[in-house]
Design a protein around this motif. Structure first.
Motif, PDB file in Angstrom:
ATOM      1  N   ASP A 149     -30.503  26.242  -0.521  1.00 51.64           N
ATOM      2  CA  ASP A 149     -30.691  25.155  -1.482  1.00 51.64           C
ATOM      3  C   ASP A 149     -32.178  24.938  -1.743  1.00 51.64           C
ATOM      4  O   ASP A 149     -32.921  24.584  -0.848  1.00 51.64           O
ATOM      5  N   THR A 201     -29.445  20.242   6.220  1.00 49.43           N
ATOM      6  CA  THR A 201     -28.601  20.444   5.044  1.00 49.43           C
ATOM      7  C   THR A 201     -27.426  19.478   4.975  1.00 49.43           C
ATOM      8  O   THR A 201     -27.191  18.864   3.954  1.00 49.43           O
ATOM      9  N   TYR A 202     -26.676  19.308   6.053  1.00 50.56           N
ATOM     10  CA  TYR A 202     -25.411  18.592   5.979  1.00 50.56           C
ATOM     11  C   TYR A 202     -25.484  17.123   6.374  1.00 50.56           C
ATOM     12  O   TYR A 202     -24.543  16.387   6.174  1.00 50.56           O
ATOM     13  N   PHE A 203     -26.577  16.680   6.951  1.00 49.53           N
ATOM     14  CA  PHE A 203     -26.749  15.282   7.332  1.00 49.53           C
ATOM     15  C   PHE A 203     -28.054  14.779   6.739  1.00 49.53           C
ATOM     16  O   PHE A 203     -28.796  15.525   6.107  1.00 49.53           O
TER      17      PHE A 203
END
Length: 75
Positions: free
Chosen positions: A27, A61-63
């Motif tokens: 990303d 990335t996810y948190f």
């Protein structure tokens, strides 16, 4: 590619760190997602104890982010 900058104060009492992790894969929608920040204090020069406290902020990335704390005590 990683870019890092470290700043230490007189006698290594206070220090700050900043970094940036660049990757062509993954990303890349926001430049702010890849930076890191950190700070710390070394109490040995201030009060004579071999104690160092470190803090680091690392976006993931996810948190929202990782907040890392480190306490080092020497004898």
């Amino acid at each position: 590619m990683r870019i890092n900058l470290d700043l230490n104060s007189f006698r290594n009492i206070f220090f700050v760190r900043a970094g940036y992790n660049y990757s062509k894969t993954g990303d890349v929608s926001s430049i702010w997602h890849h930076y890191t920040l950190g700070a710390g204090i070394n109490t040995e020069a201030l009060i004579g104890l071999k104690v160092t406290f470190d803090y680091a902020y690392v976006p993931v990335t996810y948190f929202t982010a990782n907040h890392l704390f480190n306490l080092k005590v020497g004898f």
